[in-house]
Design a protein around this motif. Structure first.
Motif, mmCIF file in Angstrom:
data_model
loop_
_atom_site.group_PDB
_atom_site.id
_atom_site.type_symbol
_atom_site.label_atom_id
_atom_site.label_comp_id
_atom_site.label_asym_id
_atom_site.label_seq_id
_atom_site.Cartn_x
_atom_site.Cartn_y
_atom_site.Cartn_z
ATOM 1 N N ILE B 12 28.126 28.797 56.323
ATOM 2 C CA ILE B 12 29.035 29.927 56.481
ATOM 3 C C ILE B 12 30.087 29.863 55.378
ATOM 4 O O ILE B 12 30.682 28.806 55.142
ATOM 5 N N GLY B 15 36.461 30.556 56.085
ATOM 6 C CA GLY B 15 36.894 29.981 57.351
ATOM 7 C C GLY B 15 37.957 30.790 58.049
ATOM 8 O O GLY B 15 38.876 30.246 58.641
ATOM 9 N N GLY B 19 34.493 33.697 60.359
ATOM 10 C CA GLY B 19 33.672 32.541 60.023
ATOM 11 C C GLY B 19 33.615 31.549 61.172
ATOM 12 O O GLY B 19 32.558 31.008 61.499
ATOM 13 N N ALA B 23 30.513 30.270 63.334
ATOM 14 C CA ALA B 23 30.218 28.842 63.416
ATOM 15 C C ALA B 23 30.112 28.399 64.865
ATOM 16 O O ALA B 23 29.180 27.673 65.249
ATOM 17 N N LEU B 35 30.587 25.076 57.604
ATOM 18 C CA LEU B 35 31.451 26.179 57.206
ATOM 19 C C LEU B 35 32.305 25.709 56.037
ATOM 20 O O LEU B 35 32.857 24.605 56.076
ATOM 21 N N CYS B 36 32.361 26.503 54.981
ATOM 22 C CA CYS B 36 33.146 26.129 53.812
ATOM 23 C C CYS B 36 34.287 27.106 53.605
ATOM 24 O O CYS B 36 34.066 28.312 53.468
ATOM 25 N N GLU B 37 35.496 26.572 53.591
ATOM 26 C CA GLU B 37 36.680 27.392 53.390
ATOM 27 C C GLU B 37 37.336 26.954 52.076
ATOM 28 O O GLU B 37 37.463 25.771 51.800
ATOM 29 N N LEU B 264 33.178 21.720 59.693
ATOM 30 C CA LEU B 264 34.097 22.653 59.052
ATOM 31 C C LEU B 264 34.721 21.956 57.849
ATOM 32 O O LEU B 264 35.396 20.941 57.994
ATOM 33 N N THR B 299 31.541 35.480 55.220
ATOM 34 C CA THR B 299 32.549 36.271 55.909
ATOM 35 C C THR B 299 33.635 36.724 54.941
ATOM 36 O O THR B 299 34.626 37.299 55.349
#
Lengths: 387, 530
Positions: B12, B15, B19, B23, B35-37, B264, B299
């Motif tokens: 994803i 974040g 997102g 997740a 999930l990558c922010e 995350l 997202t």
């Protein structure tokens, strides 16, 4: 060029206008992409005879020419046109078809590469907007050089010999589709062995400033071969004989076509110009779908009985209308009326006995025949046979 | 080389709340999710900012508008620390002299307050509300779930259109007529025809144009308003106030996601999405790490997703043009204040101040405020929506202290003369306007923070400060969102889903785009395994 135009006309004269007007005995003109071009110089019969048996010269300016530069030109062209256009090697050229997202054919053109960094794309339609749009994400600059390049064709069985006589040294070694840069006098020219007329032929390109010099030099040098100037009408007929579909006659560019007039390369018989197995290109998904589901229409070659052109353009099978004739002409090479017709896929194969309405109102029998209508073995020989 | 621990079922990108919803949903469904922010903390638009030690305030979004209660239950967010302080947060048309009009809490209360202004409007109020609710009810079913297909092929998709049509026709002729008449029209005319109280009209016009580029007189603004109302109506809880501000929601979502095994990763900006043979194979981080995942949910905005992460070369040229043409122009600024005590708004008790306070003197003031931004000017008299979350939420401030959060619409992204000077001018104007409503407020300010649209972009990661990731208008809504070719997560690239505000149904803290994307992703994964 705009600045030093000496003609203030809505329809622009080509760089060769001084010559084309000088030899245009019939004084019949037409216009293509905004350029003034001779329709017929003297008579279709004599021009056609020269094209198929000797040597003709014609003005090719009515093509949009785009110059492409940058590191990604190859991948840009692959994405733009069927996944294959960017695979052209230096000193070669290839036909390419551009589709829109829905697989509709925008135009069929030629990509030529005279030098590592010198890519040119010629198209029968102006579409700089689409080309620029397709360049997003690629290092590729596109410039419309149509106004700076003069192009003419030397075609016919003796065209190679004629050009050799005119000082285009080494042309006999040029393979079909090959591109070579030469010097004619002090002028640099690019010669491509390719002709849309189905026979042997060369396209010569030079700068506009050298146009008359190169043209005159070629014509005088080839004097022995009696080059005849051929107009648009006879070229159009020759292209029909060669089985090529033509923009604005047999199909309409997908950028401007109505929904019912949209045609894909598969429907037009240009499927060999797209490679559905390679990376992404515009229209690939739509073409893959069409290939899987089958096309609803096909452009086919037809032959008609009789010697007079039929009245109507509709093709029927028994009582049902199955298609429309898009181009038609008396082929001196085949000694028959030939044409291209857009027919429903369902009517293909089962019973090829079709009919059109003749000039007297009676049905004229028509047959679906394989394209091309005219084959010239010399077109594929290297070196070509001398005539 | 791909490391073994860098292989997941779903990757994803982004974040934010969407997102995190994706997740949480996908890891709950048993998928291995990463999930990558890009920034160092999760939450994007929902983050809280600390103005002074111990005084936190929601940085961007200040209410959780339209987050579905069903999703809260499904993800058991209350177990993960979500505390809802109030549901159906009422709006209040604030008046400097104290004749406030509470909106939305109860019809009767509103009507009584309107009586102080106009008996005619008080009489018309029920009918007006019913008309508005009918409009909202007409679009609410469209708001939920996937949008109907543009060119339905399957019978069930055709049936969806028929069902929408029949549902509206059954409401009767005049209701159907109203729907067709009002949906493309504008808020200002609608209000002018129905009401005469300027304060009321101003507040409603402000409500109608928050988050929109256009003012209340723009054609189509009625649709935007109905769509926003549908977002609240479809969540069952309306606008929620959550403990800790919207950050409380994303904290709970993050906790729910990690509890089911989702990984995350913060400070992991994504450089590109890998595509092979028109299928996604994973993502590449800016530090060069490759994460293999057959399914990618982005997202962030569809524009960046497709043009920058995927690359235009992978797409058809016409699609690239359509994606480039998505209009994204956010025009909201934020002013956050830390206050010594609750400011004295005339005749306003705490129940009133716990709502969403609409500061707009009249309809024309909202319209005038919307004009300047088209030409790069600040509004002369800003209108704004204000919340004082600390009235109910004791976790934000020490005893007695308060924080105030103001959303100011119609602030241009690029301002004449540059933001260096304009930012100060904007906060001055906002505080001056607030001072007209609560005269002691300017003296109570302990600390303040002004977020201009470019700062909202850089600090919260909201591209072009547009929290819808693409204007919500007829041509960019439903099955035309983000573009017709990409609608309903049915794009040309298999395995890539857009689950941000840029896809249907749009922005706001609803989590619905992510729910749609997660559904589509699960469907895709199942199909692949078959």
């Amino acid at each position: 060029m705009t600045g030093d135009r000496t003609w203030d006309l809505a329809v622009q004269p080509t760089p060769l206008h001084l010559r084309t007007s000088q030899f245009n005995v019939a004084n019949r003109w037409t216009d293509e992409l905004g350029w003034t071009l001779p329709s017929v110089y003297s008579s279709i019969a004599s021009e056609h005879a020269a094209l198929r048996n000797a040597c003709t010269m014609s003005d090719l300016t009515a093509l949009a020419t785009y110059s492409l530069r940058g590191a990604d030109v190859g991948s840009y062209l692959n994405r733009l046109a069927g996944g294959t256009a960017g695979t052209v090697k230096v000193g070669a050229s290839r036909r390419a078809v551009m589709c829109d997202d829905r697989g509709g054919l925008i135009a069929e053109g030629v990509v030529m590469r005279a030098d590592t960094a010198d890519w040119k794309l010629t198209l029968p339609v102006r579409c700089l907007d689409w080309l620029t749009l397709s360049a997003r994400g690629f290092d590729c600059d596109i410039e419309d050089v149509s106004d700076h390049v003069c192009a003419f064709a030397v075609e016919g069985p003796s065209s190679c010999a004629a050009l050799l006589a005119a000082g285009f040294a080494g042309l006999e070694a040029l393979r079909p589709g090959g591109v070579r840069q030469l010097k004619v006098g002090s002028a640099g020219v690019t010669v491509m062995r390719r002709s849309a007329t189905g026979g042997l032929g060369y396209e010569v390109r030079c700068a506009v400033s050298d146009a008359l010099f190169v043209f005159d030099r070629t014509r005088r040098g080839a004097e022995l071969f009696r080059p005849v100037l051929a107009g648009e009408q006879v070229r159009s007929l020759a292209r029909l004989e060669a089985g090529h579909c033509r923009l604005r006659t047999d199909y309409e560019s997908a950028l401007i076509a109505r929904e019912v007039d949209r045609r894909s390369p598969l429907e037009l018989g240009l499927g060999h110009l797209v490679n559905l197995d390679v990376g992404p290109f515009t229209g690939k998904a739509a073409l893959v779908r069409q290939k899987r589901e089958g096309a609803h229409r096909a452009l086919v070659g037809i032959e008609l009985d009789g010697a007079s052109l039929p009245e109507g353009r509709l093709l029927s099978m028994s009582t049902e209308i199955v298609g429309r004739i898009s181009s038609l002409g008396w082929s001196p090479a085949r000694k028959r009326i030939i044409g291209l017709a857009d027919v429903r896929a369902a009517s293909l194969g089962v019973n090829r006995q079709l009919s059109a309405t003749g000039s007297d109102g009676r049905p004229v029998s028509a047959r679906i025949v394989p394209r091309p209508f005219y084959v010239c073995p010399n077109a594929h020989r290297t070196p070509p046979d001398a005539h | 080389m791909t490391q073994p621990n860098n292989s997941f079922d779903v990757a994803i990108v982004g974040g934010g709340h969407n997102g995190l919803v994706a997740a949480a949903l996908l890891s709950k469904a048993g998928q291995r999710v990463v999930l990558c922010e890009a920034s160092s903390r999760l939450g994007s638009a929902t983050t809280a900012t600390t103005l002074l030690p111990g005084m936190r305030v929601p940085q961007c979004a200040h209410v959780v508008s339209g987050f579905p209660m069903a999703l809260i239950r499904k993800l058991k967010l209350k177990r993960h620390g979500l505390a809802i302080l109030q549901k159906n947060m009422p709006r209040v048309a604030l008046d400097p002299d104290g004749r406030h009009i509470p909106l939305g809490s109860s019809l009767k209360a509103s009507r009584e307050a309107i009586f102080h202004w106009s008996s005619r409007d008080a009489e018309a109020w029920s009918k007006f509300s019913a008309k508005l609710d009918a409009l909202t009810a007409a679009v609410t079913p469209l708001y939920r779930g996937q949008a109907p297909q543009l060119m339905p092929e399957a019978f069930s998709d055709k049936l969806a259109w028929i069902r929408h049509y029949v549902r509206e026709r059954r409401r009767g002729r005049s209701s159907f007529q109203d729907l067709l008449k009002l949906m493309p029209s504008n808020v200002a005319d609608f209000l002018d025809l129905a009401l005469e109280t300027d304060l009321l009209k101003g507040a409603l016009a402000l409500e109608a144009s928050l988050g929109s580029y256009h003012g209340p007189s723009a054609p189509g603004s009625m649709f935007y308003w109905s769509w926003q109302r549908a977002s609240e109506a479809s969540g069952r809880g309306g606008a929620l106030q959550v403990e800790g501000g919207p950050a409380g929601l994303t904290d709970a979502l993050a906790s729910a996601a990690t509890s089911t095994g989702a990984e995350l990763r913060v400070s992991s900006p994504v450089a590109s999405i890998m595509v092979q043979n028109e299928r996604t194979t994973g993502i590449v981080l800016e530090n060069g790490d490759e994460i293999a995942a057959p399914c990618v949910i982005s997202t962030i905005s569809p524009k960046t997703t497709y043009l920058d992460l995927v690359g235009a070369g992978e797409l058809d040229a016409g699609l690239v043009r359509d994606i480039e043409n998505i209009r994204m122009r956010g025009t909201s600024a934020k002013v956050n204040l830390a206050l010594k005590q609750l400011p004295a708004f005339a005749k306003a008790d705490e129940t009133l101040l716990a709502g969403r306070l609409l500061l707009a003197p009249g309809l024309m003031d909202v319209e005038r405020a919307s004009n300047g931004q088209k030409y790069g000017a600040l509004p002369h008299l800003p209108v704004m929506e204000v919340t004082i979350p600390s009235v109910l939420d004791e976790s934000l401030t020490p005893e007695g202290r308060h924080v105030l959060s103001a959303t100011i619409p119609f602030v241009p992204f690029e301002v004449d003369g540059g933001w260096d000077t304009a930012a100060g001018k904007l906060s001055q104007q906002v505080i001056k306007t607030l001072g007209e409503y609560a005269p002691d407020l300017p003296d109570l300010i302990m600390a303040q923070e002004t977020l201009t649209p470019p700062e909202i972009e850089s600090r919260c990661g909201i591209e072009k400060a547009d929290w819808h990731q693409g204007e919500i208008a007829f041509d960019q809504a439903l099955m035309m969102r983000p573009t017709p070719q990409l609608a309903n997560n049915n794009g040309p690239l298999k395995g890539l889903f857009v689950g941000g505000a840029g896809s249907h149904p749009g922005g706001g803290l609803t989590g619905r785009p992510a729910v749609n994307a997660a559904d589509a992703a699960l469907h895709y994964i199942k199909e692949q395994r078959r």
